[in-house]
Design a protein around this motif. Structure first.
Motif, short mmCIF file in Angstrom:
data_model
loop_
_atom_site.label_atom_id
_atom_site.label_comp_id
_atom_site.label_asym_id
_atom_site.label_seq_id
_atom_site.Cartn_x
_atom_site.Cartn_y
_atom_site.Cartn_z
N UNK A 8 -11.50 14.32 9.91
CA UNK A 8 -10.72 14.10 8.70
C UNK A 8 -11.42 13.02 7.87
N UNK A 9 -11.65 13.28 6.58
CA UNK A 9 -12.24 12.23 5.73
C UNK A 9 -11.33 10.99 5.72
N UNK A 10 -11.96 9.82 5.73
CA UNK A 10 -11.22 8.56 5.85
C UNK A 10 -10.20 8.38 4.74
N UNK A 11 -10.54 8.75 3.52
CA UNK A 11 -9.59 8.55 2.41
C UNK A 11 -8.39 9.47 2.54
N UNK A 13 -7.13 10.37 5.43
CA UNK A 13 -6.34 9.75 6.49
C UNK A 13 -5.55 8.56 5.96
N UNK A 14 -6.22 7.71 5.18
CA UNK A 14 -5.55 6.51 4.65
C UNK A 14 -4.43 6.88 3.69
N UNK A 15 -4.71 7.80 2.78
CA UNK A 15 -3.71 8.14 1.76
C UNK A 15 -2.57 8.99 2.31
N UNK A 16 -2.70 9.50 3.52
CA UNK A 16 -1.64 10.33 4.09
C UNK A 16 -0.41 9.52 4.49
N UNK A 19 3.17 4.12 3.94
CA UNK A 19 3.39 2.75 4.40
C UNK A 19 2.07 2.01 4.60
N UNK A 20 1.08 2.71 5.11
CA UNK A 20 -0.23 2.11 5.30
C UNK A 20 -0.86 1.74 3.96
N UNK A 21 -0.73 2.60 2.97
CA UNK A 21 -1.25 2.33 1.63
C UNK A 21 -0.57 1.09 1.04
N UNK A 22 0.75 1.00 1.20
CA UNK A 22 1.48 -0.17 0.70
C UNK A 22 1.04 -1.45 1.43
N UNK A 23 0.81 -1.34 2.72
CA UNK A 23 0.35 -2.49 3.48
C UNK A 23 -1.01 -2.96 2.99
N UNK A 24 -1.94 -2.03 2.80
CA UNK A 24 -3.28 -2.37 2.31
C UNK A 24 -3.17 -3.02 0.93
#
Length: 146
Positions: A8-11, A13-16, A19-24
């Motif tokens: 899976x491309x990293x972006x 994975x991150x954008x999926x 909550x993780x996006x808000x944390x970053x």
């Protein structure tokens, strides 16, 4: 081979994970705001203290770093006892807002250089706790990967 999963491309994975996006984004904004406070605090102390501004700035940095080590250690102990990861994140962000409010209040009401340097305790707490939260979140996200 159909049994192999494509990476899976990293972006993706991150954008999926919202909550993780808000944390970053929160960590980015924390460091963006924090990076401007120390030089401004050092300049404020230098205006009032003249040549004493350099030792005050050194004290700001040293106090924050020592406090960050202690805060990280204490939060690690609490997390090993079962405190959830959202508590450290809230403490880290909350200490930053409290620190800025105290600096503003002290600057306009009682400009004591020792009290202004003492606000760096909150900087150390915020940086240490958020640093630990980043490591814990990375651990959770990468559990079971190679």
């Amino acid at each position: 081979n159909k049994d192999d999963k494509a990476p899976i491309p990293i972006w993706d994975f991150i954008s999926a994970d919202k909550n993780f996006v808000y944390f970053i984004l929160g960590i980015f904004l924390f460091h963006l705001g924090n990076a401007s406070i120390l030089p401004l605090l050092g300049q404020t102390l230098a205006l009032e203290g003249g040549r004493a501004g350099i030792p005050y700035t050194a004290a700001n940095i040293a106090l924050a770093q020592v406090t960050a080590v202690g805060a990280t250690y204490m939060m690690d102990k609490l997390m090993k006892k079962g405190v959830r990861i959202n508590i450290p994140i809230l403490i880290g962000f909350g200490s930053q807002a409290l620190r800025i409010g105290i600096i503003l209040a002290l600057t306009y009401t009682w400009s004591n250089p020792y009290a202004l340097v003492a606000t760096q305790l909150l900087d150390g707490i915020g940086a240490g706790v958020n640093g630990l939260a980043i490591m814990q979140l990375t651990k959770l996200l990468t559990n079971g990967t190679n």
